[in-house]
Design an enzyme around this catalytic site. Structure first.
Site, mmCIF file in Angstrom:
data_model
loop_
_atom_site.group_PDB
_atom_site.id
_atom_site.type_symbol
_atom_site.label_atom_id
_atom_site.label_comp_id
_atom_site.label_asym_id
_atom_site.label_seq_id
_atom_site.Cartn_x
_atom_site.Cartn_y
_atom_site.Cartn_z
ATOM 1 N N CYS A 88 40.843 43.851 24.452
ATOM 2 C CA CYS A 88 40.648 45.234 24.886
ATOM 3 C C CYS A 88 41.002 46.222 23.785
ATOM 4 C CB CYS A 88 41.473 45.497 26.138
ATOM 5 S SG CYS A 88 40.978 44.471 27.538
ATOM 6 N N GLU A 89 40.334 46.110 22.663
ATOM 7 C CA GLU A 89 40.507 46.999 21.528
ATOM 8 C C GLU A 89 39.146 47.204 20.863
ATOM 9 O OE1 GLU A 89 43.249 48.481 20.427
ATOM 10 O OE2 GLU A 89 44.682 47.491 21.771
#
Length: 487
Positions: free
Chosen positions: A414-415
């Site tokens: 989640c980046e």
């Protein structure tokens, strides 16, 4: 499969190497060509010129044993990569044991009269400890954890150097308890702390890490030879000279030499020659001011490798020949005996021996961009996000006639910065379930892996002679849960 005892380049008999019973032949294994027929590592040829480029062939940066294995598959160490993925899952790291050993021997050939320490921070496990020991290298460690693992795996602590810009009391206690050969002092505060911890009636051999004021390395975050970073003691502002005087005043510390490390991913010889000249000047001042002639000079590592075809790599033969010549010439001019040289390669030993395997989870086309998402990412390789490193992934295990198109290979985390390889050519029909292999994956990937999103770190699989065996198992959900004791 076993090999008779053999004499390594240092004149010591290496231990006989055998494959443990857990190493099973892999179905579909192919016979790799003889190791002598493979490409030489690290510019292991005539010592002429700086920074030779890697070959531009599609397999030029892969382990030397890499061969085609049918259906657009590749085999490393005689083991098809598709078989490794099927047996051990993905993501998985694959290490070519013979490539690692070959690179260790190349260093010993290039530096026959020097001490070669493998830099454990690049990658360490028990098998790696055994390979390094059997090939005759020493070991450079940076923590009590690396030190304890190596000692429990049978590595002699007398052939280790402990580094670190901020060694903890536990690090120093472990080094003294286990009998580490040398400790590299990185700041003035640890001089008195170490001296106070050395048992009465004994002396600990130490090096002083100095900063020669030389900018070298592939990225600002991995340049450590300048005065604007956290490592070492500066020659320019007198910090190094002050620390040396303090060490010489400690009866429980034996100063045996100087150490410097210029940075990482250095692909030319010139910075090392500049460092040699400045360190010889410091050695001469130490003799003049203190009447002490130091017998050792450690130039660290940072030897660059090519991550993609056509990129430059450090020429090992040129490095060794020109450093020795510069050291001899400079010492003769200064009236100094030539100190015993040491080098500390890490990435250059293990990096090109590794391949990481991923499965494609999704393919997303948004305007002019195609994103190929895989089942790993920055948790198992943070280097692209940290340093902007670029890799050359390849589709393996499926025949395709599709033309290639530029895609961005991204991770599952989640980046937005979880990008493994930007704008790289892959077949236009790449699809979920495909297997991607990324070469030059042996260094600073698993060793820097994190627990982000609790996905678990990948396993490490060794391949040699058509056999694959597990070295480090996959981190499981149970492993992660066992550390959480909050309820």
């Amino acid at each position: 499969m076993s090999h008779p005892s053999r004499l390594n380049p240092r004149g010591r008999h290496a231990l006989p190497r055998s494959v443990p019973e857990t190493a099973a032949p892999v179905a579909g294994a192919v016979t790799a060509p003889p190791r002598t027929a493979l490409r030489p590592p690290l510019g292991d040829g005539p010592p002429s010129g700086d920074g030779p480029a890697a070959g531009d062939g599609p397999l030029s940066v892969w382990p030397g044993s890499t061969t085609p294995a049918g259906h657009d598959d590749l085999a490393v160490g005689g083991v098809p990569l598709t078989e490794v993925a099927d047996r051990f899952g993905t993501p998985s790291y694959v290490l070519d044991e013979d490539e690692i050993r070959h690179r260790c021997r190349a260093y010993l050939r290039a530096f026959p009269d020097a001490e070669v320490y493998y830099a454990a921070k690049a990658f360490l496990c028990r098998a790696m400890v055994h390979w390094v020991r059997e090939e005759g290298l020493g070991l450079d460690v940076c923590s009590a954890g690396e030190l304890e693992l190596a000692v429990t795996a049978g590595f002699p602590p007398a052939r280790m150097v402990l580094h670190g810009n901020a060694k903890s009391p536990a690090d120093l206690r472990a080094a003294l308890r286990l009998g580490v050969g040398r400790i590299a002092l990185d700041n003035t505060s640890e001089i008195a702390r170490l001296a106070a911890a050395v048992p009465a009636g004994t002396r600990q051999k130490v090096l002083v890490r100095v900063v020669p004021g030389i900018a070298a390395g592939g990225h600002a975050k991995i340049r450590t030879g300048t005065d604007d970073q956290k490592f070492g003691l500066s020659i320019a502002d007198g910090s190094a000279q002050h620390a040396i005087a303090r060490v010489l005043g400690q009866p429980r510390l034996e100063l045996v030499g100087l150490h410097c490390h210029l940075g990482s991913q250095i692909t030319t010889v010139k910075p090392y020659l500049s460092a040699v000249r400045r360190l010889i000047g410091l050695l001469a001042r130490i003799r003049e001011q203190h009447g002490v002639t130091l017998p050792e000079l450690d130039l660290g590592g940072g030897h660059g490798v090519a991550y993609r075809p056509g990129e430059p790599a450090l020429d090992l033969a040129a490095l060794a020949a020109r450093v020795r010549a510069e050291l001899a010439r400079g010492c003769a001019a200064a009236g100094l005996p030539v100190p015993r040289l040491a080098v500390e390669p890490g990435r250059a030993v293990v990096g090109p021996a590794g391949v990481v395997l991923y499965r494609v989870l999704s393919v997303k086309r948004t305007g002019v961009h195609t994103f190929v998402a895989v089942d790993g990412g920055m948790s198992d390789n943070p280097r692209p996000a940290l340093y902007g490193v670029r890799y050359a992934p390849r589709l393996v295990g499926r025949d395709t006639a599709a033309a290639t198109e530029p895609v961005t290979v991204v991770g599952r985390h989640c980046e937005a910065g979880d990008v493994l390889a930007a704008d790289v050519p892959l077949p236009a029909d790449v699809r979920p379930g495909d297997l991607l292999a990324v070469p030059v994956a042996g260094a600073y990937q698993l060793s820097m892996a994190s627990g982000y999103n609790l996905v678990g770190r990948p396993p490490v699989v060794a391949v040699t002679g058509g056999r694959a065996r597990l070295l480090v198992r996959r981190e499981s959900l149970a492993d992660l849960q066992e550390r959480d004791v909050g309820l």
